[in-house]
Design a protein around this motif. Sequence first.
Motif, PDB file in Angstrom:
ATOM      1  N   HIS A 160       0.835  -1.201   0.000  1.00  0.00           N
ATOM      2  CA  HIS A 160       0.000   0.000   0.000  1.00  0.00           C
ATOM      3  C   HIS A 160       0.868   1.248   0.000  1.00  0.00           C
ATOM      4  CE1 HIS A 160      -3.432   2.597   0.726  1.00  0.00           C
ATOM      5  NE2 HIS A 160      -2.771   3.160   1.725  1.00  0.00           N
ATOM      6  N   THR A 161       0.548   2.196  -0.872  1.00  0.00           N
ATOM      7  CA  THR A 161       1.273   3.457  -0.943  1.00  0.00           C
ATOM      8  C   THR A 161       0.294   4.587  -1.211  1.00  0.00           C
ATOM      9  OG1 THR A 161       2.952   4.697  -2.160  1.00  0.00           O
ATOM     10  CG2 THR A 161       1.731   3.041  -3.400  1.00  0.00           C
ATOM     11  N   GLY A 162       0.625   5.764  -0.688  1.00  0.00           N
ATOM     12  CA  GLY A 162      -0.234   6.924  -0.894  1.00  0.00           C
ATOM     13  C   GLY A 162       0.049   7.644  -2.197  1.00  0.00           C
ATOM     14  N   MET A 191      31.880   1.772  13.360  1.00  0.00           N
ATOM     15  CA  MET A 191      31.329   1.442  14.665  1.00  0.00           C
ATOM     16  C   MET A 191      29.808   1.383  14.739  1.00  0.00           C
ATOM     17  SD  MET A 191      34.128   3.565  16.794  1.00  0.00           S
ATOM     18  CE  MET A 191      34.300   4.668  15.419  1.00  0.00           C
ATOM     19  N   LEU A 192      29.098   2.136  13.911  1.00  0.00           N
ATOM     20  CA  LEU A 192      27.646   2.173  14.031  1.00  0.00           C
ATOM     21  C   LEU A 192      26.954   1.229  13.066  1.00  0.00           C
ATOM     22  CD1 LEU A 192      27.056   5.992  14.486  1.00  0.00           C
ATOM     23  CD2 LEU A 192      27.095   4.221  16.222  1.00  0.00           C
ATOM     24  N   GLY A 193      27.676   0.545  12.217  1.00  0.00           N
ATOM     25  CA  GLY A 193      27.094  -0.357  11.245  1.00  0.00           C
ATOM     26  C   GLY A 193      28.064  -0.556  10.099  1.00  0.00           C
ATOM     27  N   PRO A 194      27.730  -1.431   9.148  1.00  0.00           N
ATOM     28  CA  PRO A 194      28.633  -1.687   8.029  1.00  0.00           C
ATOM     29  C   PRO A 194      28.990  -0.432   7.251  1.00  0.00           C
ATOM     30  CG  PRO A 194      26.875  -3.311   8.115  1.00  0.00           C
ATOM     31  CD  PRO A 194      26.523  -2.254   9.105  1.00  0.00           C
ATOM     32  N   ASP A 195      28.097   0.575   7.217  1.00  0.00           N
ATOM     33  CA  ASP A 195      28.395   1.802   6.496  1.00  0.00           C
ATOM     34  C   ASP A 195      28.338   3.034   7.399  1.00  0.00           C
ATOM     35  OD1 ASP A 195      25.722   1.915   6.975  1.00  0.00           O
ATOM     36  OD2 ASP A 195      25.094   2.036   4.892  1.00  0.00           O
ATOM     37  N   GLY A 196      28.317   2.815   8.723  1.00  0.00           N
ATOM     38  CA  GLY A 196      28.295   3.936   9.654  1.00  0.00           C
ATOM     39  C   GLY A 196      26.921   4.458   9.974  1.00  0.00           C
ATOM     40  N   ASN A 197      25.882   3.964   9.287  1.00  0.00           N
ATOM     41  CA  ASN A 197      24.525   4.441   9.499  1.00  0.00           C
ATOM     42  C   ASN A 197      23.644   3.341  10.075  1.00  0.00           C
ATOM     43  OD1 ASN A 197      25.097   7.032   8.339  1.00  0.00           O
ATOM     44  ND2 ASN A 197      25.049   6.060   6.332  1.00  0.00           N
ATOM     45  N   VAL A 198      22.517   3.728  10.650  1.00  0.00           N
ATOM     46  CA  VAL A 198      21.644   2.804  11.360  1.00  0.00           C
ATOM     47  C   VAL A 198      20.504   2.359  10.453  1.00  0.00           C
ATOM     48  CG1 VAL A 198      20.082   2.533  13.328  1.00  0.00           C
ATOM     49  CG2 VAL A 198      22.213   3.829  13.588  1.00  0.00           C
ATOM     50  N   ASN A 199      20.333   1.055  10.318  1.00  0.00           N
ATOM     51  CA  ASN A 199      19.186   0.504   9.608  1.00  0.00           C
ATOM     52  C   ASN A 199      18.008   0.470  10.582  1.00  0.00           C
ATOM     53  OD1 ASN A 199      17.475  -0.879   7.819  1.00  0.00           O
ATOM     54  ND2 ASN A 199      18.238  -2.872   8.510  1.00  0.00           N
ATOM     55  N   PHE A 200      17.233   1.583  10.634  1.00  0.00           N
ATOM     56  CA  PHE A 200      16.222   1.700  11.677  1.00  0.00           C
ATOM     57  C   PHE A 200      15.023   0.789  11.408  1.00  0.00           C
ATOM     58  CE2 PHE A 200      15.693   5.370   8.781  1.00  0.00           C
ATOM     59  CZ  PHE A 200      14.415   5.142   8.297  1.00  0.00           C
ATOM     60  N   PHE A 201      14.391   0.358  12.517  1.00  0.00           N
ATOM     61  CA  PHE A 201      13.276  -0.577  12.445  1.00  0.00           C
ATOM     62  C   PHE A 201      12.048   0.106  11.851  1.00  0.00           C
ATOM     63  CE2 PHE A 201      14.382  -3.976  15.819  1.00  0.00           C
ATOM     64  CZ  PHE A 201      15.704  -3.969  15.406  1.00  0.00           C
ATOM     65  N   SER A 202      11.416  -0.558  10.902  1.00  0.00           N
ATOM     66  CA  SER A 202      10.196  -0.034  10.299  1.00  0.00           C
ATOM     67  C   SER A 202       9.516  -1.149   9.522  1.00  0.00           C
ATOM     68  CB  SER A 202      10.506   1.145   9.365  1.00  0.00           C
ATOM     69  OG  SER A 202       9.332   1.590   8.710  1.00  0.00           O
ATOM     70  N   HIS A 203       8.187  -1.043   9.399  1.00  0.00           N
ATOM     71  CA  HIS A 203       7.432  -1.963   8.539  1.00  0.00           C
ATOM     72  C   HIS A 203       7.151  -1.342   7.176  1.00  0.00           C
ATOM     73  CE1 HIS A 203       6.680  -4.736  11.870  1.00  0.00           C
ATOM     74  NE2 HIS A 203       6.375  -3.697  12.622  1.00  0.00           N
ATOM     75  N   ARG A 204       7.685  -0.172   6.930  1.00  0.00           N
ATOM     76  CA  ARG A 204       7.377   0.561   5.711  1.00  0.00           C
ATOM     77  C   ARG A 204       8.352   0.215   4.581  1.00  0.00           C
ATOM     78  NH1 ARG A 204       7.149   6.624   8.058  1.00  0.00           N
ATOM     79  NH2 ARG A 204       5.918   7.103   6.195  1.00  0.00           N
ATOM     80  N   ARG A 216      19.951   8.243   2.271  1.00  0.00           N
ATOM     81  CA  ARG A 216      18.680   8.967   2.324  1.00  0.00           C
ATOM     82  C   ARG A 216      17.548   7.974   2.119  1.00  0.00           C
ATOM     83  NH1 ARG A 216      18.989  14.992   0.232  1.00  0.00           N
ATOM     84  NH2 ARG A 216      16.766  14.731   0.601  1.00  0.00           N
ATOM     85  N   ARG A 217      16.511   8.100   2.962  1.00  0.00           N
ATOM     86  CA  ARG A 217      15.328   7.253   2.834  1.00  0.00           C
ATOM     87  C   ARG A 217      14.076   8.126   2.725  1.00  0.00           C
ATOM     88  NH1 ARG A 217      15.528   2.089   7.043  1.00  0.00           N
ATOM     89  NH2 ARG A 217      17.089   0.856   5.923  1.00  0.00           N
ATOM     90  N   THR A 218      13.223   7.783   1.769  1.00  0.00           N
ATOM     91  CA  THR A 218      11.937   8.440   1.604  1.00  0.00           C
ATOM     92  C   THR A 218      10.853   7.376   1.672  1.00  0.00           C
ATOM     93  OG1 THR A 218      12.910  10.137   0.177  1.00  0.00           O
ATOM     94  CG2 THR A 218      10.516   9.911   0.133  1.00  0.00           C
ATOM     95  N   ALA A 219       9.962   7.478   2.643  1.00  0.00           N
ATOM     96  CA  ALA A 219       8.932   6.455   2.848  1.00  0.00           C
ATOM     97  C   ALA A 219       7.966   6.417   1.671  1.00  0.00           C
ATOM     98  CB  ALA A 219       8.184   6.719   4.142  1.00  0.00           C
ATOM     99  N   GLN A 220       7.613   5.198   1.268  1.00  0.00           N
ATOM    100  CA  GLN A 220       6.666   5.007   0.183  1.00  0.00           C
ATOM    101  C   GLN A 220       5.293   4.573   0.689  1.00  0.00           C
ATOM    102  OE1 GLN A 220       8.014   5.463  -3.305  1.00  0.00           O
ATOM    103  NE2 GLN A 220       9.259   6.517  -1.757  1.00  0.00           N
TER     104      GLN A 220
END
Length: 509
Positions: free
Chosen positions: A252-254, A357-370, A398-402
């Motif tokens: 589902h996407t808007g 230190m914060l992940g394979p690329d330094g960024n956090v793969n944050f939890f989401s169902h999106r 950069r992440r943009t929610a769909q």
Amino acid sequence: MVIMISLAPRGAPYQLSMLVLLSLPACAIPAEWTVVPSLRMRESYTDNMNLAPPGQAQGEFTTELAPGIAVSTDGPHLKLALDYSLQKIHYTHRADRSTQQLDAQGHADLMRDWLYLDARSSISQQNISPFGPQVLEPTQATANSSTVRATSISPYLQHHFHGLATAQLRYDYQRVASGGLLGVRSDDTNLRLTGDNDGQGWNWDMRADRKHIDDNALPPVSMNDTALTLSYPLNSRLSLSATGGYEKSDYHTGGAQPQGRYWSAGGNWTPSPRTKVAASVGRRYFGNTYSLDAEYRMHSMFWSLNYNEDITTTHGEFLRIQPTGLSDFLYQLWAARIPDPQTRLQTIKVFLLISQMLGPDGNVNFFSHRYFLQKDWKLATVYTSPRSALALSLTTTRRTAQSSSAIDSPLLKPDELALEDRTRQSAAQAGWNWRMSPRSSVTVGASHSRAESLSTGRSDRNSVLTLALTHQLQPKVSASVDLRHVRHTSNAGGDYHENGIGAALTVAF
């Protein structure tokens, strides 16, 4: 012969299994196995165990006992690398707890030129969100961390039809879970045909993919993708390619429906064995697309520059295979410096862990169902000398929610649902390793990262400095001391700083 390794504590939400199939006895060729049990004992102290603001920080001593095992083989029919440890952590002011770490992957040739198997499995502690306290080691515990279990088992049929094509039919079962926060299963069936032209003139590649995803917070999702790629070598160094296809997803996407025709065009340039560049430009239903994959190797230096954009998910990122350019380069280069393969792999793992230190690329793969449109830039380099190595990396994600933020209500507070609509994470990392003597080394790491919510204006920054000293007391006994300084700031409040020190003794049997 089949070996099933089950690694999950009693009462765990599900039994985590790693399936490894060995080659058929009739065609088996003896291979050397390396099995190394170990025991790690560590004492540590932090002046801010709960990563709280000044005035609320709580100091804590911890005792960690971590039995583990490393199993590996690199035979003609089976390749396996498994590293598992169980950490029993005793606290002075809170209840004891246990954590697990698993990193396992394997490949088996079950029937040469016909049947194969790939398998991966992991257990790791991950930060839930890039906003808020960031956990850096298993002894720390905050509401912003959770244990993630990920498994992928992928049998496939592959056969080369001389003069016609190579055909591959692959099935991939994946599972990612983290308590009640994440629970995703997927089944992926992929058919691929690659033309056989013996490197002469035009060639073609056709694939058809169908994936079914079950998320415990969403209705089932189906994703279909069919594409044809044509390629032509202009000469031995440069080739051009073009791809056309059709994709359709029903999440589902808007906005625009996630389906439609797509195309891309690009090329591969390999001016020398040390240099390669692959780039493409195209268009999909969400807009223009670009990709870049460049590497340059020198005798003592390695450079890589990558850009990629795609529709992705949290569980997909946990199962994504990370690039191995830096680790492969160090493994080859340190062959004379560290002759023992297992010791070399462990040294590389510690070095890259401290410098990333914060992940394979330094960024956090944050939890989401999106579902997200994710765009990644990464520049990385490593320089080595006979006694030292320096690694640097710059990354932006950069992440943009769909899809709607409402489906993340179990993960976020009501006033935070828009926090991850559009995010940008950037990180600069550096790591330096100096081998002081054949038995002693020092590793220094520095990292600065920024997580921004472009939809709400929130910005969090994390700065980390680490120092680790290691010394080989005996061939199978090593000691280490590590120091850590962390600073976290946010325009939403919750600033903190933390200092930690630890001493460990590791015995291999």
